[in-house]
Design a protein around this motif. Structure first.
Motif, PDB file in Angstrom:
ATOM      1  N   GLY A  15      46.200  16.308 -26.479  1.00  0.00           N
ATOM      2  CA  GLY A  15      47.341  16.273 -27.403  1.00  0.00           C
ATOM      3  C   GLY A  15      48.672  16.375 -26.681  1.00  0.00           C
ATOM      4  O   GLY A  15      48.729  16.412 -25.437  1.00  0.00           O
ATOM      5  N   GLY A  16      49.747  16.452 -27.463  1.00  0.00           N
ATOM      6  CA  GLY A  16      51.107  16.379 -26.920  1.00  0.00           C
ATOM      7  C   GLY A  16      51.420  17.370 -25.811  1.00  0.00           C
ATOM      8  O   GLY A  16      51.678  16.978 -24.671  1.00  0.00           O
ATOM      9  N   GLY A  18      49.438  19.770 -24.508  1.00  0.00           N
ATOM     10  CA  GLY A  18      48.324  19.887 -23.551  1.00  0.00           C
ATOM     11  C   GLY A  18      48.326  18.740 -22.552  1.00  0.00           C
ATOM     12  O   GLY A  18      48.176  18.963 -21.346  1.00  0.00           O
ATOM     13  N   ASP A  36      39.171  18.941 -24.835  1.00  0.00           N
ATOM     14  CA  ASP A  36      39.684  18.668 -26.185  1.00  0.00           C
ATOM     15  C   ASP A  36      38.481  18.432 -27.094  1.00  0.00           C
ATOM     16  O   ASP A  36      37.394  18.078 -26.635  1.00  0.00           O
ATOM     17  CB  ASP A  36      40.594  17.428 -26.195  1.00  0.00           C
ATOM     18  CG  ASP A  36      41.598  17.440 -27.361  1.00  0.00           C
ATOM     19  OD1 ASP A  36      42.785  17.726 -27.116  1.00  0.00           O
ATOM     20  OD2 ASP A  36      41.182  17.182 -28.516  1.00  0.00           O
ATOM     21  N   HIS A  38      38.568  16.056 -29.245  1.00  0.00           N
ATOM     22  CA  HIS A  38      38.561  14.597 -29.374  1.00  0.00           C
ATOM     23  C   HIS A  38      38.386  13.950 -28.001  1.00  0.00           C
ATOM     24  O   HIS A  38      39.283  14.007 -27.156  1.00  0.00           O
ATOM     25  CB  HIS A  38      39.847  14.096 -30.040  1.00  0.00           C
ATOM     26  CG  HIS A  38      39.931  14.482 -31.486  1.00  0.00           C
ATOM     27  ND1 HIS A  38      40.979  15.199 -32.009  1.00  0.00           N
ATOM     28  CD2 HIS A  38      39.058  14.290 -32.516  1.00  0.00           C
ATOM     29  CE1 HIS A  38      40.758  15.426 -33.301  1.00  0.00           C
ATOM     30  NE2 HIS A  38      39.598  14.882 -33.630  1.00  0.00           N
ATOM     31  N   THR A  63      37.128  24.696 -29.312  1.00  0.00           N
ATOM     32  CA  THR A  63      37.486  26.052 -28.858  1.00  0.00           C
ATOM     33  C   THR A  63      37.059  27.136 -29.851  1.00  0.00           C
ATOM     34  O   THR A  63      37.111  28.317 -29.517  1.00  0.00           O
ATOM     35  CB  THR A  63      39.009  26.185 -28.614  1.00  0.00           C
ATOM     36  OG1 THR A  63      39.692  25.896 -29.832  1.00  0.00           O
ATOM     37  CG2 THR A  63      39.478  25.258 -27.520  1.00  0.00           C
ATOM     38  N   GLY A  91      45.278  24.077 -30.684  1.00  0.00           N
ATOM     39  CA  GLY A  91      45.664  24.737 -31.926  1.00  0.00           C
ATOM     40  C   GLY A  91      45.810  23.732 -33.053  1.00  0.00           C
ATOM     41  O   GLY A  91      45.962  22.530 -32.819  1.00  0.00           O
ATOM     42  N   THR A 140      48.947  29.625 -25.805  1.00  0.00           N
ATOM     43  CA  THR A 140      50.000  29.013 -26.627  1.00  0.00           C
ATOM     44  C   THR A 140      50.121  29.742 -27.950  1.00  0.00           C
ATOM     45  O   THR A 140      49.213  29.730 -28.776  1.00  0.00           O
ATOM     46  CB  THR A 140      49.730  27.519 -26.872  1.00  0.00           C
ATOM     47  OG1 THR A 140      49.588  26.871 -25.605  1.00  0.00           O
ATOM     48  CG2 THR A 140      50.904  26.880 -27.610  1.00  0.00           C
ATOM     49  N   SER A 141      51.268  30.408 -28.114  1.00  0.00           N
ATOM     50  CA  SER A 141      51.632  30.992 -29.398  1.00  0.00           C
ATOM     51  C   SER A 141      52.640  30.032 -30.035  1.00  0.00           C
ATOM     52  O   SER A 141      52.450  28.801 -29.983  1.00  0.00           O
ATOM     53  CB  SER A 141      52.201  32.399 -29.204  1.00  0.00           C
ATOM     54  OG  SER A 141      52.660  32.908 -30.431  1.00  0.00           O
ATOM     55  N   TYR A 155      48.518  30.181 -39.972  1.00  0.00           N
ATOM     56  CA  TYR A 155      49.089  29.758 -38.679  1.00  0.00           C
ATOM     57  C   TYR A 155      49.949  30.881 -38.097  1.00  0.00           C
ATOM     58  O   TYR A 155      49.784  31.277 -36.948  1.00  0.00           O
ATOM     59  CB  TYR A 155      49.917  28.486 -38.879  1.00  0.00           C
ATOM     60  CG  TYR A 155      50.431  27.892 -37.591  1.00  0.00           C
ATOM     61  CD1 TYR A 155      49.627  27.039 -36.837  1.00  0.00           C
ATOM     62  CD2 TYR A 155      51.711  28.172 -37.114  1.00  0.00           C
ATOM     63  CE1 TYR A 155      50.087  26.483 -35.647  1.00  0.00           C
ATOM     64  CE2 TYR A 155      52.176  27.635 -35.929  1.00  0.00           C
ATOM     65  CZ  TYR A 155      51.370  26.779 -35.210  1.00  0.00           C
ATOM     66  OH  TYR A 155      51.835  26.243 -34.023  1.00  0.00           O
ATOM     67  N   LYS A 159      49.240  32.996 -34.660  1.00  0.00           N
ATOM     68  CA  LYS A 159      50.149  32.919 -33.513  1.00  0.00           C
ATOM     69  C   LYS A 159      50.761  34.287 -33.188  1.00  0.00           C
ATOM     70  O   LYS A 159      51.026  34.593 -32.021  1.00  0.00           O
ATOM     71  CB  LYS A 159      51.241  31.878 -33.780  1.00  0.00           C
ATOM     72  CG  LYS A 159      50.692  30.437 -33.875  1.00  0.00           C
ATOM     73  CD  LYS A 159      50.016  29.997 -32.594  1.00  0.00           C
ATOM     74  CE  LYS A 159      49.608  28.536 -32.621  1.00  0.00           C
ATOM     75  NZ  LYS A 159      48.953  28.094 -31.385  1.00  0.00           N
ATOM     76  N   PRO A 185      56.430  27.721 -28.273  1.00  0.00           N
ATOM     77  CA  PRO A 185      57.281  26.559 -28.520  1.00  0.00           C
ATOM     78  C   PRO A 185      57.957  26.635 -29.882  1.00  0.00           C
ATOM     79  O   PRO A 185      57.412  27.193 -30.837  1.00  0.00           O
ATOM     80  CB  PRO A 185      56.298  25.378 -28.489  1.00  0.00           C
ATOM     81  CG  PRO A 185      55.032  25.902 -27.878  1.00  0.00           C
ATOM     82  CD  PRO A 185      54.996  27.364 -28.226  1.00  0.00           C
ATOM     83  N   VAL A 187      60.036  23.671 -32.462  1.00  0.00           N
ATOM     84  CA  VAL A 187      59.555  22.403 -33.029  1.00  0.00           C
ATOM     85  C   VAL A 187      59.541  21.342 -31.921  1.00  0.00           C
ATOM     86  O   VAL A 187      60.587  20.971 -31.387  1.00  0.00           O
ATOM     87  CB  VAL A 187      60.443  21.948 -34.205  1.00  0.00           C
ATOM     88  CG1 VAL A 187      59.903  20.650 -34.798  1.00  0.00           C
ATOM     89  CG2 VAL A 187      60.483  23.031 -35.283  1.00  0.00           C
ATOM     90  N   ILE A 188      58.339  20.891 -31.591  1.00  0.00           N
ATOM     91  CA  ILE A 188      58.143  19.939 -30.488  1.00  0.00           C
ATOM     92  C   ILE A 188      57.561  18.645 -31.057  1.00  0.00           C
ATOM     93  O   ILE A 188      56.690  18.684 -31.951  1.00  0.00           O
ATOM     94  CB  ILE A 188      57.176  20.538 -29.424  1.00  0.00           C
ATOM     95  CG1 ILE A 188      57.629  21.946 -28.980  1.00  0.00           C
ATOM     96  CG2 ILE A 188      57.051  19.604 -28.221  1.00  0.00           C
ATOM     97  CD1 ILE A 188      58.997  22.056 -28.376  1.00  0.00           C
ATOM     98  N   ILE A 192      51.143  17.417 -34.260  1.00  0.00           N
ATOM     99  CA  ILE A 192      50.987  18.548 -35.181  1.00  0.00           C
ATOM    100  C   ILE A 192      52.143  18.594 -36.197  1.00  0.00           C
ATOM    101  O   ILE A 192      51.984  19.113 -37.299  1.00  0.00           O
ATOM    102  CB  ILE A 192      50.840  19.886 -34.393  1.00  0.00           C
ATOM    103  CG1 ILE A 192      49.991  20.899 -35.177  1.00  0.00           C
ATOM    104  CG2 ILE A 192      52.167  20.480 -34.037  1.00  0.00           C
ATOM    105  CD1 ILE A 192      49.601  22.140 -34.382  1.00  0.00           C
TER     106      ILE A 192
END
Ligand SMILES: NC(=O)c1ccc[n+]([C@@H]2O[C@H](COP(=O)([O-])OP(=O)(O)OC[C@H]3O[C@@H](n4cnc5c(N)ncnc54)[C@H](O)[C@@H]3O)[C@@H](O)[C@H]2O)c1
Length: 250
Positions: A15-16, A18, A36, A38, A63, A91, A140-141, A155, A159, A185, A187-188, A192
């Motif tokens: 993912g983004g 990761g 992953d 996927h 996971t 996540g 990652t929180s 969520y 976190k 993070p 908003v990235i 997600i």
């Protein structure tokens, strides 16, 4: 190269955030185990690393399943002889409804991946790191580990739990030369947040709800994670580093 001869696992590596971090680790000389749920996106990350001259393998992992997390670390040790760096990053978001409308199944799904998964990652990564006399873990929180957001209770709770769990692990394994930190993070721009991006009313607000007035890019998180796992962060442990464009100030 800041991670020469190091071996790293990245969960959610298809993912983004990761993927960006797996590529960053590889560009700094690490051998990377991309994991992953996927396979296609995970294999794509490995392809990108290989094309840039790096070294990586893919291991499919859910996971939230203990046997998968155990097998992930075992495969890493088998292929690369040990483990130095673990980015505990996979996540998911939750179905956005009011707290009383959240089904217990939805609660369990989100908390199993976002919090139990992070615990199980450390449960199997730490013994592998002890064999190498040290290591670095980043969990990652989120900005949403520090503050509430309507309709995101599972969520947010998961976190927030990651922040406290990170402190516990840091405290228990600092004496073994294992540093444990969290990255949080804002908003990235990754998959997600697609449901938010598709909402013409919400996105103009959410995407600018920070001091820098823009969304972040996955590479901006990867840079922070690289710092936390590198020797430059040798006296940093138990901390939760906000990389949120000033989202918490807003
Ligand atoms: N993008 C943001 O705005 C943001 C903000 C704060 C925190 N985060 C956190 O960053 C992490 C990475 O998310 P992202 O933004 O890159 O989103 P993403 O959806 O692009 O990536 C998440 C990755 O995790 C994988 N995944 C999902 N469930 C899994 C499971 N059970 N086992 C293994 N892999 C699984 C997905 O296949 C995907 O590749 C997540 O923990 C997320 O909560 C993201």
């Amino acid at each position: 190269m800041r991670l020469q001869d190091k071996v790293a696992i990245v969960t959610g590596g298809g993912g983004g955030i990761g993927r960006a971090t797996a590529l960053r680790f590889a560009s700094e000389g690490a051998k990377v185990v991309v994991s992953d749920i996927h396979s296609e996106s995970g294999e794509e990350s490995v392809d990108q690393i290989t094309k840039m001259g790096g070294e990586a393998i893919f291991v499919r992992t859910d996971t939230s399943i203990e046997g998968d997390m155990k097998a992930l670390v075992e495969e890493c040790e088998k292929r690369y002889g040990g483990l130095d760096i673990f980015f505990n990053n996979a996540g998911v978001s939750n179905e956005e409804v009011k707290l009383v409308d959240i089904s217990v199944d939805e609660w369990d799904r989100v908390v199993s991946i976002n919090l139990k998964g992070v615990f199980m990652g450390m449960k199997y990564a730490i013994p592998a790191m002890e064999k190498r006399s040290g290591g670095a873990i980043v969990n990652t929180s989120s900005l949403l580990g520090f503050k509430g957001k309507k309709y995101m209770a599972p969520y947010n709770a998961s976190k927030g739990g990651v922040i406290t769990l990170t402190k516990n692990a840091a405290l228990e394994y600092g004496g073994k030369n294992i540093r444990v930190n969290a990255v949080c993070p804002g908003v990235i721009d990754t998959n997600i947040v697609t449901p938010w991006k598709e909402d013409d009313r919400k996105w103009p607000i959410i995407s600018k709800a920070n001091a820098l007035r823009r969304v972040g890019q996955p590479e901006e998180i990867a840079n922070a994670v690289l710092f936390l796992v590198s020797d430059e962060a040798s006296y940093v442990t138990g901390t939760s580093l906000l990389v949120d464009g000033g989202g918490l100030t807003f």
